[in-house]
Design a protein around this motif. Structure first.
Motif, mmCIF file in Angstrom:
data_model
loop_
_atom_site.group_PDB
_atom_site.id
_atom_site.type_symbol
_atom_site.label_atom_id
_atom_site.label_comp_id
_atom_site.label_asym_id
_atom_site.label_seq_id
_atom_site.Cartn_x
_atom_site.Cartn_y
_atom_site.Cartn_z
ATOM 1 N N ASN A 38 42.244 35.890 42.447
ATOM 2 C CA ASN A 38 42.393 37.325 42.265
ATOM 3 C C ASN A 38 43.150 37.645 40.998
ATOM 4 N N ASP A 77 41.947 43.820 38.433
ATOM 5 C CA ASP A 77 40.996 44.376 39.392
ATOM 6 C C ASP A 77 41.640 45.523 40.155
ATOM 7 N N ASN A 78 40.808 46.325 40.776
ATOM 8 C CA ASN A 78 41.314 47.275 41.763
ATOM 9 C C ASN A 78 40.935 46.728 43.144
ATOM 10 N N ASP A 91 37.257 45.940 43.739
ATOM 11 C CA ASP A 91 36.830 44.671 43.142
ATOM 12 C C ASP A 91 37.219 43.495 44.034
ATOM 13 N N VAL A 92 38.462 43.519 44.520
ATOM 14 C CA VAL A 92 38.949 42.441 45.388
ATOM 15 C C VAL A 92 38.121 42.389 46.667
ATOM 16 N N ARG A 113 34.858 40.723 46.017
ATOM 17 C CA ARG A 113 35.020 39.278 45.854
ATOM 18 C C ARG A 113 35.230 38.604 47.208
ATOM 19 N N ALA A 162 44.134 40.879 40.334
ATOM 20 C CA ALA A 162 44.449 42.284 40.574
ATOM 21 C C ALA A 162 45.627 42.792 39.764
ATOM 22 N N ARG A 217 42.956 50.151 38.292
ATOM 23 C CA ARG A 217 42.670 48.802 37.784
ATOM 24 C C ARG A 217 43.642 48.509 36.638
#
Length: 140
Positions: free
Chosen positions: A12, A52-53, A56-57, A60, A14, A47
């Motif tokens: 990640n 990432d925001n 996005d996480v 994934r 983030a 983000r």
């Protein structure tokens, strides 16, 4: 014998730029334009630069779940991650809404060094499903 597989693609990012500034509050002092964006977008959608925001996480983690289901069916899988990753995994697996995510993250966020366990239950869903067995458990 267990096989160790490292999937760095699931790592990640983030808080990519924040790590260089130690803490998000410090980051916002040095980057007031990012503080404005954070306040505008909110925790879930903001983000960080090169990061990432939560959406996005969550995507994934959905990809990770698909891979686990496809490639490791019937096997034990150990995943190690931090709070954002755990929350993303829970959101993907339990199909949490943004509101449910925010409530859980506010009322019961992942604790440091806590354990979250899912077990496969073939009786759940159409083809079985992972069921949350333990969350946020720490050693006494």
């Amino acid at each position: 014998m267990s096989e160790l597989i490292k999937k760095s693609a699931w790592l990640n990012g983030a808080s990519a730029s924040v790590n260089y500034n130690t803490h998000w509050r410090l980051f916002h002092v040095f980057h007031p334009e990012q503080k404005e964006l954070y306040e505008k977008d909110g925790y879930y959608d903001y983000r960080y630069p090169q990061g990432d925001n939560m959406r996005d996480v969550n995507l994934r983690m959905k990809s990770l779940l698909d891979t686990i289901t496809r490639e490791f069916h019937g096997k034990k899988v150990l995943g190690i991650g931090h709070g954002v990753t755990i929350m993303g995994f829970r959101t993907a697996e339990e199909r949490l809404t943004e509101e449910q995510f925010m409530e859980l993250d506010h009322k019961n966020p992942p604790k440091n060094c806590s354990i979250t366990i899912y077990r496969g239950d073939p009786k759940q869903g159409k083809n079985g499903r992972l069921v949350l067995e333990r969350y946020n458990e720490t050693a006494p």
